[in-house]
Motif scaffolding. Structure first.
Motif, PDB file in Angstrom:
ATOM      1  N   GLY A  82      54.192  62.748  18.295  1.00  0.00           N
ATOM      2  CA  GLY A  82      53.838  62.926  17.004  1.00  0.00           C
ATOM      3  C   GLY A  82      54.256  61.400  16.600  1.00  0.00           C
ATOM      4  N   GLY A  83      53.009  61.059  15.709  1.00  0.00           N
ATOM      5  CA  GLY A  83      52.596  59.379  14.814  1.00  0.00           C
ATOM      6  C   GLY A  83      51.372  59.160  15.631  1.00  0.00           C
ATOM      7  N   GLY A  84      50.997  58.982  16.636  1.00  0.00           N
ATOM      8  CA  GLY A  84      49.735  58.747  17.019  1.00  0.00           C
ATOM      9  C   GLY A  84      49.868  57.425  16.966  1.00  0.00           C
ATOM     10  N   PRO A  85      49.069  56.439  15.883  1.00  0.00           N
ATOM     11  CA  PRO A  85      49.068  55.116  16.470  1.00  0.00           C
ATOM     12  C   PRO A  85      50.016  54.457  16.102  1.00  0.00           C
ATOM     13  N   TYR A  86      51.487  55.009  15.776  1.00  0.00           N
ATOM     14  CA  TYR A  86      52.663  54.621  16.189  1.00  0.00           C
ATOM     15  C   TYR A  86      52.917  54.756  17.035  1.00  0.00           C
ATOM     16  N   ALA A  87      53.182  55.953  17.581  1.00  0.00           N
ATOM     17  CA  ALA A  87      53.541  55.968  18.915  1.00  0.00           C
ATOM     18  C   ALA A  87      53.239  55.470  20.374  1.00  0.00           C
ATOM     19  N   ALA A  89      51.391  52.514  19.546  1.00  0.00           N
ATOM     20  CA  ALA A  89      51.641  50.697  19.956  1.00  0.00           C
ATOM     21  C   ALA A  89      53.205  50.871  20.622  1.00  0.00           C
ATOM     22  N   ASP A  90      54.311  51.975  19.534  1.00  0.00           N
ATOM     23  CA  ASP A  90      55.489  51.662  20.399  1.00  0.00           C
ATOM     24  C   ASP A  90      55.846  51.943  22.113  1.00  0.00           C
ATOM     25  N   ALA A  91      55.361  51.993  22.076  1.00  0.00           N
ATOM     26  CA  ALA A  91      55.111  52.790  23.749  1.00  0.00           C
ATOM     27  C   ALA A  91      54.755  51.325  24.232  1.00  0.00           C
ATOM     28  N   ALA A  92      53.725  50.985  23.469  1.00  0.00           N
ATOM     29  CA  ALA A  92      53.369  49.595  24.299  1.00  0.00           C
ATOM     30  C   ALA A  92      54.155  48.766  24.580  1.00  0.00           C
ATOM     31  N   PHE A  93      54.307  47.982  23.192  1.00  0.00           N
ATOM     32  CA  PHE A  93      54.970  47.371  23.132  1.00  0.00           C
ATOM     33  C   PHE A  93      55.762  46.671  21.684  1.00  0.00           C
ATOM     34  N   GLY A  94      57.240  48.071  22.045  1.00  0.00           N
ATOM     35  CA  GLY A  94      58.761  47.841  21.178  1.00  0.00           C
ATOM     36  C   GLY A  94      58.254  48.202  19.846  1.00  0.00           C
ATOM     37  N   PRO A  95      59.085  48.483  19.564  1.00  0.00           N
ATOM     38  CA  PRO A  95      59.746  49.238  18.062  1.00  0.00           C
ATOM     39  C   PRO A  95      58.990  48.183  17.166  1.00  0.00           C
ATOM     40  N   ALA A  96      58.781  46.678  16.638  1.00  0.00           N
ATOM     41  CA  ALA A  96      59.274  46.057  15.775  1.00  0.00           C
ATOM     42  C   ALA A  96      57.143  45.569  16.214  1.00  0.00           C
ATOM     43  N   ILE A  97      56.542  45.996  16.932  1.00  0.00           N
ATOM     44  CA  ILE A  97      55.229  46.643  16.946  1.00  0.00           C
ATOM     45  C   ILE A  97      54.419  47.764  16.464  1.00  0.00           C
ATOM     46  N   GLY A  98      55.663  48.899  16.688  1.00  0.00           N
ATOM     47  CA  GLY A  98      56.012  50.164  16.667  1.00  0.00           C
ATOM     48  C   GLY A  98      55.088  50.293  15.500  1.00  0.00           C
ATOM     49  N   PHE A  99      56.160  49.752  14.451  1.00  0.00           N
ATOM     50  CA  PHE A  99      56.743  50.157  13.466  1.00  0.00           C
ATOM     51  C   PHE A  99      55.546  49.072  12.308  1.00  0.00           C
ATOM     52  N   ALA A 100      55.275  47.937  12.558  1.00  0.00           N
ATOM     53  CA  ALA A 100      54.177  47.030  12.285  1.00  0.00           C
ATOM     54  C   ALA A 100      52.805  48.165  11.811  1.00  0.00           C
ATOM     55  N   THR A 101      52.217  48.909  13.036  1.00  0.00           N
ATOM     56  CA  THR A 101      51.189  49.816  13.245  1.00  0.00           C
ATOM     57  C   THR A 101      51.417  50.467  11.919  1.00  0.00           C
ATOM     58  N   ALA A 102      52.667  50.881  12.664  1.00  0.00           N
ATOM     59  CA  ALA A 102      52.557  52.216  11.696  1.00  0.00           C
ATOM     60  C   ALA A 102      52.066  52.376  10.438  1.00  0.00           C
ATOM     61  N   ALA A 375      46.213  48.792  12.703  1.00  0.00           N
ATOM     62  CA  ALA A 375      47.110  50.028  13.264  1.00  0.00           C
ATOM     63  C   ALA A 375      45.706  50.332  14.614  1.00  0.00           C
ATOM     64  N   TYR A 376      44.261  50.418  14.348  1.00  0.00           N
ATOM     65  CA  TYR A 376      43.067  50.662  14.745  1.00  0.00           C
ATOM     66  C   TYR A 376      43.347  49.331  15.952  1.00  0.00           C
ATOM     67  N   GLY A 377      43.935  48.361  15.355  1.00  0.00           N
ATOM     68  CA  GLY A 377      43.700  46.792  16.687  1.00  0.00           C
ATOM     69  C   GLY A 377      44.455  47.444  17.428  1.00  0.00           C
ATOM     70  N   ALA A 378      46.080  48.006  17.331  1.00  0.00           N
ATOM     71  CA  ALA A 378      47.188  47.667  17.473  1.00  0.00           C
ATOM     72  C   ALA A 378      46.973  49.109  19.036  1.00  0.00           C
ATOM     73  N   SER A 379      46.468  50.006  18.227  1.00  0.00           N
ATOM     74  CA  SER A 379      46.278  51.430  19.559  1.00  0.00           C
ATOM     75  C   SER A 379      44.987  50.809  20.341  1.00  0.00           C
ATOM     76  N   ALA A 380      43.667  50.169  20.164  1.00  0.00           N
ATOM     77  CA  ALA A 380      42.880  49.319  21.498  1.00  0.00           C
ATOM     78  C   ALA A 380      44.064  48.507  22.196  1.00  0.00           C
ATOM     79  N   LEU A 381      44.629  48.137  22.055  1.00  0.00           N
ATOM     80  CA  LEU A 381      45.425  46.870  22.552  1.00  0.00           C
ATOM     81  C   LEU A 381      46.675  47.760  23.680  1.00  0.00           C
TER      82      LEU A 381
END
Length: 441
Positions: A82-87, A89-102, A375-381
């Motif tokens: 759950g969480g879509g873009p957050y999930a 970004a967090d999986a790819a780049f860690g919690p800091a980027i995950g939080f920013a994306t979320a 969020a869209y850019g982070a998901s793409a990366l």
């Protein structure tokens, strides 16, 4: 354990405690219902002065939206949390980027809901003119109605979404069928005295920037993935099918209006679809179509309110947001997250109540889009990093990142400045949560 599996474990994506209340059709209604809102009723008039550039703008946006939906579909299959873009970004780049994306995505959703609610009131005001002077207050009331529907339970919200999805297609199907009848009867479009508009790269880009609002929400099914039955298969399918079907509907409806009405009449019309249907059913159809448009936007509001509660819940379960937001009611809904999100929508809408209805919609929509571009850019990366064995998905991720950057630039300085302020407001929250987590250890 790879990155995606590690994130799934930390976020509790096994779904043991989640209510799998969203099946295939409800998930498809969530995607299409969030995509098809007020835009299709308003955009024909906005795009009419651009002539053939509008058609090319639709094509560019549909290609971009389909590429984005492809990226989300591949990510949803790889990281069904759950969480879509957050999930992702967090999986790819860690919690800091995950939080920013979320935080970016959450801002996109709750701020955007203010614009959607204003669109509902705008449509209703054609049938009930007394609403127009009280647009902001009426919009806030509709937001809270949708909040309480979602607090009642995901199943209730899903049923509302399916009903409004069916209703909103009625006038759209009618205008397409009327255009087909006109073509069979007359063999040519309505006479157009306006001179042709040359097709240029800048005009196409301008049209694409306008039409992207109609595709906001391609990721809708990925956010409540824990509540979707057989999410690993269902979410990618409804994401791709819903985006493709919506693109086809947008092209058909915009083409039908262009066939039935001269370009000058379309540009001057406050309700082009109503005017087009009025050719066959009389001028009194405008109020009826306005009610359908209101139901259409209300369905979109209901769907995005579901997301504005699910996102902070996913963040809290992932450890980057206060655990307070993860608490659920007996019905399995994150009531606290919904209530706080509702307050945020209320604040941004009432803070700009002095703007006219059109200006209020445009302002809130632009701010929400600017905030959500991250969020869209982070998901793409994230797709580039997580889907290393899938060269097609990685190429799509790079293309989407460039597309999103271009859209962000096109939104203008004011919207981006507001977005920066809203995103910066999340920094103290993240630091406080991390300090709390460190102290607990």
């Amino acid at each position: 354990m790879d990155d995606s599996e590690d994130h799934a474990t930390r976020s509790g994506s096994s779904g043991a405690s989640a209510t799998r209340a969203i099946g295939f059709w409800a998930a498809l209604a969530l995607v299409m219902g969030n995509l098809i809102g007020s835009g299709i009723y308003l955009l024909p008039a906005t795009l009419a002065p651009l002539g053939a550039n509008a058609a090319w703008g639709w094509v560019v946006t549909i290609v971009g939206a389909m590429t984005l939906s492809f990226v989300f579909a591949r990510l949803a299959a790889a990281v069904p949390a759950g969480g879509g873009p957050y999930a992702y970004a967090d999986a790819a780049f860690g919690p800091a980027i995950g939080f920013a994306t979320a935080w970016s995505y959450w801002t996109l959703v709750w701020a955007g809901n203010g614009a959607v609610a204003v669109a509902v009131v705008s449509a209703l005001s054609l049938a009930i003119p007394a609403l127009a002077p009280h647009a902001a207050i009426a919009a806030v009331a509709l937001v809270w109605l949708a909040v309480f529907v979602n607090i009642r339970g995901v199943g209730v919200a899903a049923r509302v979404q399916m009903v409004t999805m069916v209703v909103k297609l009625v006038p759209l199907a009618a205008v397409v069928l009327l255009a087909v009848w006109w073509w069979l009867s007359h063999g040519s479009p309505a006479p157009d005295a306006a001179p042709p508009v040359p097709v240029t790269a800048s005009a196409v880009a301008g049209a694409a920037a306008l039409t992207f609002w109609g595709f906001l929400g391609v990721e809708s099914a990925t956010v409540p993935a824990e509540r979707v039955a057989d999410a690993r298969r269902t979410v990618p399918r409804v994401t791709m099918i819903g985006t493709a079907a919506t693109g086809a509907i947008y092209l058909a409806v915009s083409g039908a209006v262009a066939w039935l009405l001269p370009r000058g009449a379309t540009a001057a019309s406050p309700a082009p679809i109503a005017d087009a249907l009025g050719l066959a059913f009389g001028g009194g159809v405008a109020r009826i179509v306005a009610l359908f448009a209101a139901v259409s936007a209300l369905g979109t509001l209901n769907g995005f309110v579901l997301l504005q509660g699910e996102m902070p819940r996913a963040m809290a379960r992932g450890g980057v947001f206060p655990r307070w937001f993860a608490r659920e009611t007996a019905a399995g809904t994150p009531a606290r997250a919904h209530l706080v999100s509702g307050v945020m929508v209320t604040a941004v809408t009432l803070a700009n109540y002095t703007r006219g209805m059109g200006d209020l919609f445009a302002f809130v929509a632009a701010v929400s889009l600017a905030a959500g571009m991250y969020a869209y850019g982070a998901s793409a990366l994230a797709a580039v990093r997580l889907l290393r064995g899938d060269r097609v998905a990685q190429a799509a991720g790079v293309a989407c990142a460039l597309f999103v950057a271009w859209l962000g630039w096109g939104l203008g300085a004011e919207a981006n400045l507001w977005a920066i302020v809203l995103l910066a407001a999340g920094v103290p929250v993240y630091l406080a949560v991390r300090r709390g987590a460190a102290a607990a250890r």
